[in-house]
Design an enzyme around this catalytic site. Structure first.
Site, short mmCIF file in Angstrom:
data_model
loop_
_atom_site.label_atom_id
_atom_site.label_comp_id
_atom_site.label_asym_id
_atom_site.label_seq_id
_atom_site.Cartn_x
_atom_site.Cartn_y
_atom_site.Cartn_z
N GLY A 13 0.28 -3.95 4.26
CA GLY A 13 0.01 -5.36 4.48
C GLY A 13 1.26 -6.14 4.84
O GLY A 13 2.36 -5.81 4.40
N HIS A 37 -8.87 3.54 -2.69
CA HIS A 37 -7.49 3.15 -2.38
C HIS A 37 -6.96 2.23 -3.47
O HIS A 37 -6.92 1.01 -3.32
CB HIS A 37 -7.48 2.46 -1.01
CG HIS A 37 -6.15 1.90 -0.59
ND1 HIS A 37 -4.94 2.39 -1.03
CD2 HIS A 37 -5.86 0.87 0.26
CE1 HIS A 37 -3.97 1.70 -0.47
NE2 HIS A 37 -4.49 0.77 0.30
N CYS A 45 -0.63 2.40 6.43
CA CYS A 45 -0.27 1.07 6.89
C CYS A 45 0.04 0.21 5.67
O CYS A 45 -0.33 0.55 4.54
CB CYS A 45 -1.40 0.46 7.73
SG CYS A 45 -2.98 0.32 6.86
N CYS A 96 0.80 -1.23 0.00
CA CYS A 96 0.00 0.00 0.00
C CYS A 96 0.83 1.28 0.00
O CYS A 96 0.30 2.36 -0.28
CB CYS A 96 -0.95 0.01 1.19
SG CYS A 96 -2.12 -1.37 1.17
#
Length: 462
Positions: free
Chosen positions: A427, A393, A425, A138
């Site tokens: 993954g 996103h 954040c 991300c």
């Protein structure tokens, strides 16, 4: 005569220390009393010729995957318009670009790398300009920008582009191939395979984030995004994209121009969101309404040395000040910004209270709410134009999109907004954050303190 030589020697020394773009001082050298190097009453410019600056940052609209305006648009056709905009709007000779780094997540690495190279050709870049991709999930778009900034700082080249692209319509979220059986004996390795929605539930349970708090964060995201759109706040950062919409029943293609984000729900409310069922866990609190949207989009950021930007007469949107990536427990990967932001702010020599604006990716309302509360952030400084719950996103693009949104908002706010932070954040348990500074800021006279004697002056000055 001897004092005149001393004056000339000190003037030459000062000229060597002065940043290249500063005008030369007057012939009259004036000594200033200093102790510990920073006690004199003066205004200190924050600009230096070797700063890495951003001169342009653009994004496509962000559209709902499989249902929105880009559902039939390939990734290279998303990336090409924003790359081309950097050339068209700055007048930059594309030959001068040292590298194009593109953040991307879902597509197989070699395939997406080829598509990004193709997009550069569509946009008008010559064969001499190299292209590569980067994947830190991300944060990939932000990582691309950071990689380019680091390369410029290291002297590898003077001009580079950090970008991001994701078509979640074309490339689904899926784990390909078999999983190594060794994972069974390493708990944190197992947690790397947890669905992101389950990590959101873990954050909510472990840190006590209620369903109502999550839904309220979602409502506020949509409200702010709708208000920003209505006020035209995104118009300077969005590049309209000419593409097509295919009728799933007939196969007919309709040419369209997509110019606005299509995931915002202005009528979102607590009563509406409260009716949604948990999406990942029975009795849970994470729903489709308080999670980020699955989206398509692209963004691109043009970086260069300040001295090069000044030579070209290009306006400076912001200065890249720091970047930090950190690791956290994969089971609660959403807490990443709560760790990454303080680290990046410290690396920039600042405190949290020095930051005027925050763009924190709203992967899930649970983790966004926790991180904001953990860092005791002023809600009026965070995601002022909405976030990923409302806008979407597109994984690999998000970091680059946030750079465009943050810097254009800082420009609108002017002198009242000096420092901004982007964070998300990641993954498998990580977080990333970067600090940007609005160009043209000056340290005021707040560092002055009285000096009782002149013992800190050099002998020549005395």
């Amino acid at each position: 005569m001897e004092m005149e030589k001393v004056r000339i020697r000190q003037q030459v020394s000062l000229d060597h220390l002065r940043p290249a773009h500063f005008p030369k001082a007057s012939k009259d050298l004036v000594a200033s009393v200093c102790a510990a190097g920073d006690s004199a009453a003066y205004e200190r410019a924050a600009e230096f010729g070797d700063d890495v600056v951003i001169v342009a940052a653009y994004r496509t609209p962000i559209c709902k995957a499989k249902r929105g305006g880009f559902k039939d648009t390939l990734a290279d056709d998303l990336l090409a318009p924003v790359l081309k905009a950097l050339i068209d709007k700055t007048g930059l000779n594309p030959v001068e670009v040292g590298d194009i780094v593109v953040g991307t997540v879902l597509a197989p690495g070699s395939q997406r790398a080829i598509e990004c190279r193709m997009a550069a050709f569509y946009a008008g870049f010559p064969e001499t300009v190299p292209v590569r991709t980067v994947n830190r999930q991300c944060s990939s778009g932000l990582q691309a920008v950071a990689d380019v900034a680091a390369a410029i700082k290291a002297g590898f080249y003077d001009i580079g582009i950090g970008a991001g692209v994701e078509s979640m319509s074309v490339t689904p979220l899926a784990f390909e191939g078999s999983v190594n059986p060794k994972v069974e004996i390493f708990r944190q390795a197992q947690d790397c395979l947890l669905p992101m929605g389950i990590t959101s539930e873990n954050v909510a349970e472990r840190y006590g984030v209620s369903r109502q708090d999550q839904d309220q964060a979602a409502v506020e995201s949509h409200r702010r995004a709708a208000a920003a759109t209505a006020a035209g706040k995104f118009k300077d950062e969005i590049i309209p994209v000419e593409t097509k919409i295919v009728d799933p029943k007939t196969g007919d293609e309709k040419p369209v121009t997509i110019s606005v984000d299509d995931g915002i729900r202005p009528d979102s409310s607590l009563s509406v969101l409260g009716k949604l069922k948990p999406a990942f866990k029975k009795g849970g609190s994470t729903t489709a309404g308080n999670s980020s949207q699955v989206s398509d989009g692209a963004g691109a950021v043009l970086l260069m040395k300040r001295v090069v930007a000044m030579q070209k007469g290009l306006p400076i949107l912001g200065v890249f000040r720091s970047f930090t990536a950190v690791g956290v427990d994969p089971a609660v990967m959403g807490v990443g910004p709560a760790v990454a932001i303080p680290a990046a702010v410290k690396a920039a020599g600042l405190e949290i209270d020095d930051i005027d604006l925050f763009e924190i990716n709203e992967a899930f309302a649970s983790q966004f709410t926790y991180c904001s509360q953990k860092l005791e952030l002023d809600p009026e400084k965070v995601n002022v134009n909405g976030g990923a719950i409302a806008l979407g996103h597109p994984l690999g693009a998000t970091g680059a999109l946030c750079v465009a949104t943050l810097l254009h908002e800082m420009k609108l706010r002017g002198k009242d907004c000096r420092f901004g932070v982007i964070s998300m954040c990641i993954g498998t348990g990580m977080g990333a954050a970067a600090v940007f500074e609005r160009s043209g800021a000056v340290d005021q006279l707040c560092n002055a303190r009285p000096i009782k004697d002149h013992t800190s002056l050099s002998r020549d000055a005395q």
